[in-house]
Design an enzyme around this catalytic site. Structure first.
Site, PDB file in Angstrom:
ATOM      1  N   GLU A   1      -6.489   8.856   9.316  1.00  0.00           N
ATOM      2  CA  GLU A   1      -5.135   8.757   9.890  1.00  0.00           C
ATOM      3  C   GLU A   1      -5.038   9.506  11.202  1.00  0.00           C
ATOM      4  O   GLU A   1      -4.309   9.112  12.116  1.00  0.00           O
ATOM      5  CB  GLU A   1      -4.096   9.293   8.900  1.00  0.00           C
ATOM      6  CG  GLU A   1      -3.983   8.404   7.704  1.00  0.00           C
ATOM      7  CD  GLU A   1      -2.628   8.445   6.999  1.00  0.00           C
ATOM      8  OE1 GLU A   1      -1.698   9.102   7.505  1.00  0.00           O
ATOM      9  OE2 GLU A   1      -2.534   7.812   5.950  1.00  0.00           O
TER      10      GLU A   1
ATOM     11  N   ASP B   1       0.865  -1.179   0.000  1.00  0.00           N
ATOM     12  CA  ASP B   1       0.000   0.000   0.000  1.00  0.00           C
ATOM     13  C   ASP B   1       0.900   1.227   0.000  1.00  0.00           C
ATOM     14  O   ASP B   1       2.096   1.133   0.268  1.00  0.00           O
ATOM     15  CB  ASP B   1      -0.890  -0.016   1.257  1.00  0.00           C
ATOM     16  CG  ASP B   1      -1.773   1.216   1.369  1.00  0.00           C
ATOM     17  OD1 ASP B   1      -2.329   1.640   0.346  1.00  0.00           O
ATOM     18  OD2 ASP B   1      -1.889   1.772   2.472  1.00  0.00           O
ATOM     19  N   SER B   2       0.300   2.374  -0.240  1.00  0.00           N
ATOM     20  CA  SER B   2       1.046   3.622  -0.149  1.00  0.00           C
ATOM     21  C   SER B   2       1.476   3.915   1.295  1.00  0.00           C
ATOM     22  O   SER B   2       2.366   4.726   1.519  1.00  0.00           O
ATOM     23  CB  SER B   2       0.182   4.771  -0.666  1.00  0.00           C
ATOM     24  OG  SER B   2      -1.043   4.803   0.051  1.00  0.00           O
TER      25      SER B   2
ATOM     26  N   CYS C   1     -11.359   2.974  -0.918  1.00  0.00           N
ATOM     27  CA  CYS C   1     -10.113   3.496  -0.363  1.00  0.00           C
ATOM     28  C   CYS C   1      -9.837   2.741   0.935  1.00  0.00           C
ATOM     29  O   CYS C   1     -10.761   2.491   1.712  1.00  0.00           O
ATOM     30  CB  CYS C   1     -10.235   4.998  -0.094  1.00  0.00           C
ATOM     31  SG  CYS C   1      -8.801   5.699   0.755  1.00  0.00           S
TER      32      CYS C   1
ATOM     33  N   HIS D   1      -8.660   3.584   3.632  1.00  0.00           N
ATOM     34  CA  HIS D   1      -8.889   4.295   4.892  1.00  0.00           C
ATOM     35  C   HIS D   1     -10.350   4.329   5.312  1.00  0.00           C
ATOM     36  O   HIS D   1     -10.664   4.582   6.459  1.00  0.00           O
ATOM     37  CB  HIS D   1      -8.389   5.732   4.780  1.00  0.00           C
ATOM     38  CG  HIS D   1      -6.901   5.856   4.783  1.00  0.00           C
ATOM     39  ND1 HIS D   1      -6.097   5.169   3.909  1.00  0.00           N
ATOM     40  CD2 HIS D   1      -6.073   6.585   5.564  1.00  0.00           C
ATOM     41  CE1 HIS D   1      -4.834   5.479   4.138  1.00  0.00           C
ATOM     42  NE2 HIS D   1      -4.795   6.334   5.141  1.00  0.00           N
TER      43      HIS D   1
ATOM     44  N   CYS E   1      -4.056  -1.275  -2.079  1.00  0.00           N
ATOM     45  CA  CYS E   1      -4.230   0.173  -2.156  1.00  0.00           C
ATOM     46  C   CYS E   1      -5.129   0.417  -3.351  1.00  0.00           C
ATOM     47  O   CYS E   1      -4.833  -0.037  -4.458  1.00  0.00           O
ATOM     48  CB  CYS E   1      -2.870   0.841  -2.371  1.00  0.00           C
ATOM     49  SG  CYS E   1      -2.923   2.612  -2.676  1.00  0.00           S
TER      50      CYS E   1
HETATM   51  N1  DGL Z   1      -4.159   3.697   0.149  1.00  0.00           N
HETATM   52  C1  DGL Z   1      -4.794   4.755  -0.614  1.00  0.00           C
HETATM   53  C2  DGL Z   1      -6.027   4.179  -1.315  1.00  0.00           C
HETATM   54  O1  DGL Z   1      -6.559   3.154  -0.946  1.00  0.00           O
HETATM   55  C3  DGL Z   1      -5.181   5.923   0.260  1.00  0.00           C
HETATM   56  C4  DGL Z   1      -4.016   6.732   0.743  1.00  0.00           C
HETATM   57  C5  DGL Z   1      -3.257   7.414  -0.374  1.00  0.00           C
HETATM   58  O2  DGL Z   1      -3.795   8.270  -1.072  1.00  0.00           O
HETATM   59  O3  DGL Z   1      -2.080   7.068  -0.530  1.00  0.00           O
HETATM   60  O4  DGL Z   1      -6.484   4.752  -2.258  1.00  0.00           O
END
Ligand code: DGL
Length: 278
Positions: free
Chosen positions: A155, A12-13, A191, A193, A75
């Site tokens: 977050e 993931d990012s 997403c 989050h 992600c």
């Molecule tokens: N993990 C990213 C997503 O699911 C969200 C956080 C980001 O923008 O890096 O889109």
């Protein structure tokens, strides 16, 4: 090492994909996982497609050098943007993203053929959910809304209370207003989050709207694919390996603090190994 014994790579990012890792561990308790969060370069959701693709390929490269048997792109932004490039580079490896399982689950759930998708700017702009849904069910109407601020709220841990409520309402009132018959009956949390804000999101859109969380559906899709490829690790392969290996490109302390909430169990900074990929 026999193929089935090798770990599953998840990336993931940042820490968001830990919601997907959590679902994967529930679904596949005998598997060993290596998770990589590209915390040095997060967020991906506000960046250009070219940059997201370059970052995602670098992260995938590192996991492949660790000998993974499959890659889970945990992600939404990276799945929506870089999945074709990753699949092309690692054609021999099962590569699973979160977009296709989420889209498929939403189609099964929706009765009125109106689906709303929320995600980052890049996810919505790239149109991957819209395409995935259209491919499976051309008659479905999709409304996609970028909800960038919800990433920061999750977050920060502001997952309920007045700010979370007002922000969620600001984003979600337009697609869910209008006549009842024309409103989406299904909402995809596109997403990593957004499962953290599930309660507030549910209250905002109303209990008649079904919420699809792609983490759970991705875990199921992973099990099915590994099974088909003969790559599933079972109890006979030995006892379940305890903890996932956690890698990050920056900030072990923040990864541990914020990540504990996303994973749903305590992470110590010492459990996080910092890696350099750029
Ligand atoms: N993990 C990213 C997503 O699911 C969200 C956080 C980001 O923008 O890096 O889109």
């Amino acid at each position: 090492v026999e193929a089935a014994h090798r770990p599953i790579g998840v990336f993931d990012s940042g820490i968001g994909g830990l919601t997907v890792l959590s679902a994967l561990r529930d679904e596949l308790p005998h598997e060993q996982f290596i998770y990589l969060g590209d915390t040095a370069r997060l967020p991906y959701g506000t960046k250009s497609a070219a940059t997201i693709e370059r970052y995602a390929l670098q992260v995938a490269d590192l996991l492949v050098t660790r000998g993974v048997k499959a890659l889970i792109v945990a992600c939404n932004t990276a799945s929506a943007t870089a999945l074709p490039a990753i699949r092309q580079r690692y054609a021999q490896l099962p590569v699973i993203g979160v977009v296709e399982p989420g889209a498929a689950a939403a189609i099964v759930v929706s009765r009125n053929h109106r689906i709303a998708v929320i995600g980052t700017e890049a996810t919505v702009r790239g149109g991957a959910y819209q395409r995935a849904i259209a491919q499976l069910a051309p008659a479905v109407t999709v409304s996609a809304v970028a909800c960038q601020l919800l990433v920061a709220l999750a977050e920060e841990g502001w997952t309920d209370g007045v700010v979370a409520r007002a922000t969620t309402a600001q984003y979600l009132t337009p697609p869910f207003s209008g006549q009842r018959s024309s409103r989406p009956d299904t909402l995809v949390l596109g997403c990593t989050h957004f499962p953290m804000l599930r309660t507030v999101i549910g209250e905002t859109v109303g209990s008649e709207v079904e919420i699809v969380d792609s983490a759970v559906t991705t875990a199921r899709a992973t099990r099915e694919l590994l099974q088909r490829k003969g790559l599933l690790r079972t109890l006979v392969d030995g006892p379940a390996v305890a903890s996932p290996v956690l890698l990050a490109t920056d900030g072990a302390q923040r990864f541990a603090t914020v990540g504990s909430r996303f994973l749903g169990r305590a992470i110590a900074p010492a459990d996080v190994e910092l890696v350099d990929i750029s």
